[in-house]
Design a protein around this motif. Structure first.
Motif, PDB file in Angstrom:
ATOM      1  N   UNK A 128       3.782  -4.897   9.222  1.00 44.85           N
ATOM      2  CA  UNK A 128       5.079  -4.589   9.824  1.00 44.85           C
ATOM      3  C   UNK A 128       5.073  -3.215  10.491  1.00 44.85           C
ATOM      4  N   UNK A 129       5.993  -3.062  11.421  1.00 43.56           N
ATOM      5  CA  UNK A 129       6.176  -1.756  12.075  1.00 43.56           C
ATOM      6  C   UNK A 129       6.875  -0.833  11.095  1.00 43.56           C
ATOM      7  N   UNK A 130       6.156   0.161  10.619  1.00 46.65           N
ATOM      8  CA  UNK A 130       6.661   0.990   9.524  1.00 46.65           C
ATOM      9  C   UNK A 130       6.231   2.436   9.743  1.00 46.65           C
ATOM     10  N   UNK A 131       7.062   3.197  10.462  1.00 50.61           N
ATOM     11  CA  UNK A 131       6.715   4.590  10.763  1.00 50.61           C
ATOM     12  C   UNK A 131       6.601   5.430   9.494  1.00 50.61           C
ATOM     13  N   UNK A 132       7.284   4.979   8.436  1.00 47.57           N
ATOM     14  CA  UNK A 132       7.208   5.673   7.151  1.00 47.57           C
ATOM     15  C   UNK A 132       5.762   5.789   6.661  1.00 47.57           C
ATOM     16  N   UNK A 133       4.909   4.836   7.032  1.00 45.68           N
ATOM     17  CA  UNK A 133       3.516   4.889   6.599  1.00 45.68           C
ATOM     18  C   UNK A 133       2.833   6.136   7.147  1.00 45.68           C
ATOM     19  N   UNK A 134       3.100   6.449   8.400  1.00 40.96           N
ATOM     20  CA  UNK A 134       2.529   7.652   9.012  1.00 40.96           C
ATOM     21  C   UNK A 134       3.168   8.907   8.426  1.00 40.96           C
ATOM     22  N   UNK A 135       4.485   8.890   8.253  1.00 37.89           N
ATOM     23  CA  UNK A 135       5.150  10.048   7.662  1.00 37.89           C
ATOM     24  C   UNK A 135       4.596  10.349   6.269  1.00 37.89           C
ATOM     25  N   UNK A 136       4.371   9.287   5.480  1.00 38.10           N
ATOM     26  CA  UNK A 136       3.818   9.481   4.141  1.00 38.10           C
ATOM     27  C   UNK A 136       2.422  10.070   4.169  1.00 38.10           C
ATOM     28  N   UNK A 137       1.598   9.606   5.097  1.00 38.37           N
ATOM     29  CA  UNK A 137       0.250  10.165   5.256  1.00 38.37           C
ATOM     30  C   UNK A 137       0.311  11.670   5.477  1.00 38.37           C
ATOM     31  N   UNK A 138       1.137  12.071   6.426  1.00 37.73           N
ATOM     32  CA  UNK A 138       1.233  13.486   6.774  1.00 37.73           C
ATOM     33  C   UNK A 138       1.803  14.309   5.628  1.00 37.73           C
ATOM     34  N   UNK A 139       2.821  13.782   4.942  1.00 44.01           N
ATOM     35  CA  UNK A 139       3.389  14.512   3.808  1.00 44.01           C
ATOM     36  C   UNK A 139       2.374  14.674   2.688  1.00 44.01           C
ATOM     37  N   UNK A 142       0.598  -1.985   6.227  1.00 40.18           N
ATOM     38  CA  UNK A 142       1.598  -0.946   6.018  1.00 40.18           C
ATOM     39  C   UNK A 142       2.379  -1.133   4.723  1.00 40.18           C
ATOM     40  N   UNK A 143       2.418  -2.359   4.196  1.00 36.01           N
ATOM     41  CA  UNK A 143       3.081  -2.570   2.918  1.00 36.01           C
ATOM     42  C   UNK A 143       2.284  -1.966   1.773  1.00 36.01           C
ATOM     43  N   UNK A 144       0.968  -1.931   1.921  1.00 33.72           N
ATOM     44  CA  UNK A 144       0.114  -1.257   0.940  1.00 33.72           C
ATOM     45  C   UNK A 144       0.209   0.251   1.129  1.00 33.72           C
ATOM     46  N   UNK A 145       0.212   0.683   2.383  1.00 37.02           N
ATOM     47  CA  UNK A 145       0.265   2.117   2.666  1.00 37.02           C
ATOM     48  C   UNK A 145       1.597   2.713   2.220  1.00 37.02           C
ATOM     49  N   UNK A 146       2.694   2.011   2.505  1.00 38.47           N
ATOM     50  CA  UNK A 146       4.025   2.509   2.146  1.00 38.47           C
ATOM     51  C   UNK A 146       4.904   1.330   1.730  1.00 38.47           C
ATOM     52  N   UNK A 147       4.968   1.014   0.426  1.00 40.08           N
ATOM     53  CA  UNK A 147       5.762  -0.127  -0.050  1.00 40.08           C
ATOM     54  C   UNK A 147       7.222  -0.040   0.375  1.00 40.08           C
ATOM     55  N   UNK A 148       7.852  -1.204   0.516  1.00 42.39           N
ATOM     56  CA  UNK A 148       9.212  -1.276   1.048  1.00 42.39           C
ATOM     57  C   UNK A 148      10.234  -0.532   0.197  1.00 42.39           C
ATOM     58  N   UNK A 149       9.935  -0.293  -1.071  1.00 39.91           N
ATOM     59  CA  UNK A 149      10.879   0.430  -1.924  1.00 39.91           C
ATOM     60  C   UNK A 149      11.139   1.844  -1.422  1.00 39.91           C
TER      61      UNK A 149
END
Length: 205
Positions: A81-92, A21-28
């Motif tokens: 890590x548990x990172x729902x932002x990764x899924x949100x980013x995919x959909x966006x 998930x850090x690759x999918x959606x970096x912490x920044x």
């Protein structure tokens, strides 16, 4: 949540194992107070260099991968890590489904709760789909009602949890699914308070 019934679109292959998930959606990109701007964060460090310049060689930046709707991924996609932002980013970004041999558990839960379809195939199914992509246009059709993937002349069946499938077909997140039972919830509340009138009196004080 947008429903998923039948969709035809382009699929891109990212076969590396353990894309986390850090690759999918970096912490920044986890600092915002809402979900806006997460399409930019999707695979950001792969898509852009340290100065923010676009990497034209990255898969999703290729002209033939424009408007990608599906990903064909390697094992254990979405670990970390548990990172729902990764899924949100995919959909966006426009990704509606991901196909692989297996997904990290928390990522799978986040996907189901937000309308991102995850399809698990065995290695033979993955190989069949990959072979079709090398010979065809990169377009596939996913029919969630029939639980099939069609690529060229090949049709591949898949299994999915019935409750996850129902929620995706109807476009229901957890809150929306709960609200389908609003009448029963209201009836229960009325009956419960009728049996326990002191609760109503205490709330009124």
């Amino acid at each position: 949540m947008e429903c998923f019934t039948h969709l035809t679109g382009r699929i891109a292959a990212m076969p590396a194992a353990n894309i986390d998930t850090d690759v999918i959606m970096p912490k920044a990109f986890l600092k915002g107070i809402d979900r806006t701007g997460l399409a930019l964060g999707l695979f950001h460090d792969l898509r852009f260099d340290v100065e923010g310049r676009r990497r034209p060689e990255f898969l999703l930046h290729r002209a033939d991968m424009a408007d990608t709707r599906f990903l064909l991924v390697g094992p254990n996609f979405g670990c970390g890590s548990s990172r729902e932002h990764a899924v949100w980013g995919m959909l966006q970004y426009g990704i509606r489904a991901i196909i692989g041999t297996g997904f990290a558990g928390i990522f799978a839960d986040n996907a189901a709760n937000n309308g991102l379809l995850l399809i698990v195939l065995d290695p033979i199914g993955i190989a069949s789909l990959a072979a079709c992509l090398s010979d065809d246009t990169g377009l596939i059709s996913i029919d969630l009602e029939k639980r099939t993937i069609v690529a060229g002349e090949v049709s591949i069946d898949f299994e999915i949890d019935p409750e996850v499938r129902r929620a995706l077909l109807l476009g229901l997140d957890r809150i929306g699914d709960t609200l389908t039972h609003a009448a029963e919830i209201h009836s229960f509340q009325q009956a419960y308070f009728a049996e326990h009138p002191w609760l109503v009196e205490a709330a009124a004080r």
